[in-house]
Design a protein around this motif. Structure first.
Motif, PDB file in Angstrom:
ATOM      1  N   LYS A 181       1.135  -3.885  -7.609  1.00 38.49           N
ATOM      2  CA  LYS A 181       1.472  -3.066  -6.442  1.00 38.49           C
ATOM      3  C   LYS A 181       0.798  -3.586  -5.179  1.00 38.49           C
ATOM      4  O   LYS A 181       1.380  -3.590  -4.097  1.00 38.49           O
ATOM      5  N   ASN A 182      -0.454  -3.972  -5.321  1.00 41.97           N
ATOM      6  CA  ASN A 182      -1.198  -4.474  -4.168  1.00 41.97           C
ATOM      7  C   ASN A 182      -1.462  -5.964  -4.351  1.00 41.97           C
ATOM      8  O   ASN A 182      -2.305  -6.356  -5.144  1.00 41.97           O
TER       9      ASN A 182
ATOM     10  N   GLN B 179      -2.772  -9.563  -4.215  1.00 38.83           N
ATOM     11  CA  GLN B 179      -4.094 -10.114  -3.980  1.00 38.83           C
ATOM     12  C   GLN B 179      -4.023 -11.632  -3.951  1.00 38.83           C
ATOM     13  O   GLN B 179      -3.224 -12.249  -4.657  1.00 38.83           O
TER      14      GLN B 179
END
Length: 209
Positions: free
Chosen positions: A62-63, A65
Motif C-alpha cells: 500500500k505504501n 518504499q
C-alpha cells in the motif's frame, strides 16, 4: 559489457554470471522495493530438492518504499534458520568448510535493512572468490538506462533463463541437476573453479566474448 543489476540475497547463478562477465557493474539501489522477487529470496539444494530461504521484511504494498528503506523483520530468528539450512544442505560438499568462515559474519551481525544485507552478501562473495570487482551504486533511477546492458529483470522470480552446464551437486543422485540456484551452491561444490565455470556459460543468447 557495462551492466545494471539488482543486489539480491546470495545471487543466483544467472545474476553472478552477469557480474563475473561484466567489465563495469552498476548496482541498482534507487528503485522502489517489489515483493515476490529474489531481493530477499535465495534458492539452494536441500535433501528434498530445491529449498527457498527468505529474509523476512517489514513491507506493505500500500505504501511504496524505496529498496534502501525496507527493514528486515528481525523479530524472527531468520539468521539462525538460514545458517542451519546451509549447514544441512552443504556440510558434506567439498568446499563448505573452506568458505563457511567467510560467511559466518553475515549470520552473526544484525542487519536492519535488506539492501545492506544484500550488498554485504555480494562483498563477501567477491572477496571469498578473490574476484577483483568493484561495483558502483546508482545515484538515480533510470527506467531505460543509457550505455548499460539492463539485467535488472533477473531479480524477478518468473524470469526464464536457460539451463546451465551441469556440475556435481551434493544430492544429484537423488534429484538430478538443478540449474540456477544460489551461487553458494556452485561455490560450495566447485570452490575456486566457480569463476571459470561462470565464464564458460551463456545466458539468454548473450555470450561472453
Amino acid at each position: 559489457m557495462n551492466i545494471l543489476i539488482y543486489p539480491t540475497a546470495f545471487p543466483n547463478i544467472a545474476h553472478f554470471w552477469a557480474i563475473v562477465n561484466a567489465d563495469h557493474i552498476h548496482i541498482e539501489v534507487s528503485d522502489n522495493y517489489q515483493k515476490q522477487s529474489y531481493r530477499n529470496r535465495t534458492e539452494i539444494y536441500g535433501a528434498n530438492g530445491k529449498l527457498a530461504l527468505t529474509v523476512p521484511v517489514s513491507y506493505t504494498q500500500k505504501n511504496r518504499q524505496l529498496y534502501k528503506d525496507v527493514k528486515i523483520a528481525n523479530e524472527e530468528p531468520w539468521q539462525l534458520l538460514y545458517l542451519k539450512s546451509l549447514q544441512s544442505a552443504y556440510s558434506m560438499s567439498p568446499f563448505f568448510e573452506y568458505y563457511i568462515d567467510d560467511l559466518m559474519p553475515l549470520f552473526e551481525k544484525r542487519f536492519d535493512y535488506i539492501l545492506d544485507f544484500n550488498l554485504r552478501c555480494l562483498d563477501v562473495l567477491l572477496s571469498s572468490l578473490q574476484l577483483n570487482i568493484t561495483p558502483k551504486k546508482t545515484i538515480g533511477f533510470e527506467k531505460t538506462p543509457k550505455d548499460k546492458s539492463d539485467f535488472r529483470h533477473l531479480v524477478k522470480r518468473n524470469t526464464k533463463v536457460n539451463s546451465f552446464e551441469p556440475y556435481t551437486q551434493v544430492f544429484t543422485e537423488k534429484h538430478g541437476f538443478i540449474s540456477n540456484l544460489s551461487v553458494l551452491d556452485l561455490v560450495f561444490n566447485d570452490g575456486p573453479n566457480a569463476e571459470l565455470y561462470l565464464k564458460r556459460q551463456t545466458l539468454q543468447g548473450v555470450k561472453n566474448s
